[in-house]
Motif scaffolding. Structure first.
Motif, mmCIF file in Angstrom:
data_model
loop_
_atom_site.group_PDB
_atom_site.id
_atom_site.type_symbol
_atom_site.label_atom_id
_atom_site.label_comp_id
_atom_site.label_asym_id
_atom_site.label_seq_id
_atom_site.Cartn_x
_atom_site.Cartn_y
_atom_site.Cartn_z
ATOM 1 N N UNK A 265 0.835 -1.084 -0.033
ATOM 2 C CA UNK A 265 0.039 0.063 -0.033
ATOM 3 C C UNK A 265 0.804 1.349 0.048
ATOM 4 N N UNK A 266 0.474 2.209 -0.682
ATOM 5 C CA UNK A 266 1.464 3.456 -1.092
ATOM 6 C C UNK A 266 2.424 3.502 -2.238
ATOM 7 N N UNK A 267 2.565 2.118 -2.616
ATOM 8 C CA UNK A 267 3.154 1.727 -3.727
ATOM 9 C C UNK A 267 2.570 1.425 -5.025
ATOM 10 N N UNK A 268 1.545 0.555 -4.844
ATOM 11 C CA UNK A 268 0.688 0.142 -5.998
ATOM 12 C C UNK A 268 -0.293 1.039 -6.422
ATOM 13 N N UNK A 269 -0.325 1.619 -7.495
ATOM 14 C CA UNK A 269 -1.099 2.348 -8.369
ATOM 15 C C UNK A 269 -1.905 1.977 -9.321
ATOM 16 N N UNK A 270 -3.278 1.746 -9.017
ATOM 17 C CA UNK A 270 -4.123 1.053 -10.030
ATOM 18 C C UNK A 270 -4.542 2.047 -11.143
ATOM 19 N N UNK A 271 -4.776 1.621 -12.243
ATOM 20 C CA UNK A 271 -5.129 2.633 -13.583
ATOM 21 C C UNK A 271 -5.970 1.840 -14.523
ATOM 22 N N UNK A 272 -7.254 2.077 -14.448
ATOM 23 C CA UNK A 272 -8.291 1.632 -15.417
ATOM 24 C C UNK A 272 -8.029 1.777 -16.727
ATOM 25 N N UNK A 273 -7.677 0.808 -17.498
ATOM 26 C CA UNK A 273 -7.343 0.715 -18.977
ATOM 27 C C UNK A 273 -8.623 0.582 -19.901
ATOM 28 N N UNK A 274 -9.552 -0.207 -19.202
ATOM 29 C CA UNK A 274 -10.689 -0.586 -19.957
ATOM 30 C C UNK A 274 -11.881 -1.479 -19.031
ATOM 31 N N UNK A 275 -12.862 -0.811 -19.088
ATOM 32 C CA UNK A 275 -14.065 -1.131 -18.266
ATOM 33 C C UNK A 275 -14.822 -2.424 -18.842
ATOM 34 N N UNK A 276 -14.876 -2.468 -20.246
ATOM 35 C CA UNK A 276 -15.589 -3.588 -20.988
ATOM 36 C C UNK A 276 -14.859 -3.806 -22.322
ATOM 37 N N UNK A 277 -13.873 -5.027 -22.150
ATOM 38 C CA UNK A 277 -13.838 -5.771 -21.077
ATOM 39 C C UNK A 277 -12.894 -5.050 -19.829
ATOM 40 N N UNK A 278 -12.921 -5.634 -18.914
ATOM 41 C CA UNK A 278 -12.179 -5.120 -17.678
ATOM 42 C C UNK A 278 -10.714 -5.391 -17.580
ATOM 43 N N UNK A 279 -9.786 -4.403 -17.707
ATOM 44 C CA UNK A 279 -8.475 -4.202 -17.811
ATOM 45 C C UNK A 279 -7.796 -3.385 -16.926
ATOM 46 N N UNK A 280 -7.012 -3.728 -15.836
ATOM 47 C CA UNK A 280 -6.449 -2.723 -14.889
ATOM 48 C C UNK A 280 -4.969 -3.007 -14.774
ATOM 49 N N UNK B 149 -1.611 -2.356 -12.811
ATOM 50 C CA UNK B 149 -1.186 -1.928 -11.410
ATOM 51 C C UNK B 149 0.220 -1.535 -11.596
ATOM 52 N N UNK B 150 0.596 -0.436 -11.410
ATOM 53 C CA UNK B 150 2.067 0.214 -11.324
ATOM 54 C C UNK B 150 2.622 -0.273 -10.090
ATOM 55 N N UNK B 151 3.843 -0.685 -10.237
ATOM 56 C CA UNK B 151 4.664 -0.993 -9.049
ATOM 57 C C UNK B 151 4.026 -2.213 -8.248
ATOM 58 N N UNK B 152 3.441 -3.174 -8.810
ATOM 59 C CA UNK B 152 2.745 -4.316 -8.136
ATOM 60 C C UNK B 152 3.861 -4.992 -7.481
ATOM 61 N N UNK B 153 4.906 -5.260 -8.027
ATOM 62 C CA UNK B 153 5.991 -6.003 -7.286
ATOM 63 C C UNK B 153 7.217 -5.116 -7.102
ATOM 64 N N UNK B 154 7.924 -5.399 -6.038
ATOM 65 C CA UNK B 154 9.280 -4.624 -5.812
ATOM 66 C C UNK B 154 10.152 -5.063 -6.758
ATOM 67 N N UNK B 155 11.433 -4.499 -6.923
ATOM 68 C CA UNK B 155 12.565 -4.970 -7.883
ATOM 69 C C UNK B 155 12.948 -6.202 -7.306
ATOM 70 N N UNK B 156 12.977 -6.403 -6.025
ATOM 71 C CA UNK B 156 13.771 -7.576 -5.286
ATOM 72 C C UNK B 156 12.692 -8.695 -5.539
#
Length: 243
Positions: free
Chosen positions: A52-67, A69-76
């Motif tokens: 939390x505080x790192x993952x940033x969601x961005x809606x690319x499409x609602x239909x079909x639904x595609x989201x 997530x920036x920074x979902x994984x750490x580099x490590x």
């Protein structure tokens, strides 16, 4: 005169009270700002686990639904997934619809491996799987094992659906309604995931213009998309492109 003796102390009392109240209010807002920052979340094990505080969601499409997530994984985490999978990579296969067997095919030329139950007991893998469950709102027990894939130069996965159309997989584990792709590398050229049915514009796949929505790999990002709607009716086609 007598009345003024009482008025002045009363005004002073109110002024001091207001000043104290203002200080408490400023202190409250300061604490809210402090708690909403990354430092506070990092001290919370659950919040740190979910990034939390790192993952940033961005809606690319609602239909079909595609989201996205920036920074979902750490580099490590990205580097760890690559390191544990590298010794176990094998040529990728596809499911033969008539028999349900995994076979080699020209439509998919990557290499990969599934994280077995042994790997899934490792804390970092358990954290990633829980994060996937929370952000997708699909329980961990309903998910497949994480599959790590490597695409080298000129390798690809041609146009395909992620939902199952064969009775063998449906009987084994049920329908695959959603997919989470996590990118472990930055790619200078190529590497796009294409959704040809999304949007009316054009995007770049390995330097060539194609119709649809193209997702360029960025290390640590993840993309979540649904392949089924409530009917359920298959609704999404995708393609993995490399150069």
């Amino acid at each position: 005169m007598a009345r003024s003796k009482y008025v002045l102390p009363f005004i002073a009392f109110v002024a001091v009270g207001m000043a104290i109240g203002l200080l408490f209010q400023l202190s409250f807002f300061w604490r809210l700002e402090e708690f909403s920052g990354t430092n506070h979340w990092e001290n919370d094990k659950e919040s740190a686990l979910l990034r939390l505080g790192f993952v940033k969601p961005e809606i690319l499409s609602w239909s079909p639904r595609i989201i996205l997530f920036h920074n979902f994984l750490s580099m490590e985490e990205c580097d760890y997934l690559k390191s544990i999978s590298r010794p176990h990579l094998e040529i990728s296969t596809v499911v033969e619809s008539k028999t349900g067997e995994s076979i080699k095919s020209k439509v998919r030329t990557s290499s990969g491996m599934f994280l077995s139950s042994k790997f899934r007991q490792i804390p970092i893998i358990k954290a990633i799987e829980k994060r996937i469950a929370v952000f997708s709102q699909i329980p961990t027990e309903n998910g497949e094992a994480i599959q790590v894939l490597r695409y080298e130069t000129n390798q690809y996965y041609t146009w395909h659906h992620d939902y199952f159309s064969d009775p063998f997989n449906l009987k084994k584990g049920g329908q695959r309604v959603a997919t989470m792709l996590m990118y472990l590398n930055d790619v200078d050229e190529g590497g796009e995931t294409i959704f040809p049915q999304v949007g009316s514009g054009e995007c770049s796949c390995g330097g060539s213009k194609v119709k649809g929505l193209c997702m360029k790999p960025r290390k640590g990002d993840a993309i979540l998309f649904w392949s089924m709607v409530c009917d359920p009716i298959p609704c999404l086609l995708r393609f993995s492109c490399t150069v």
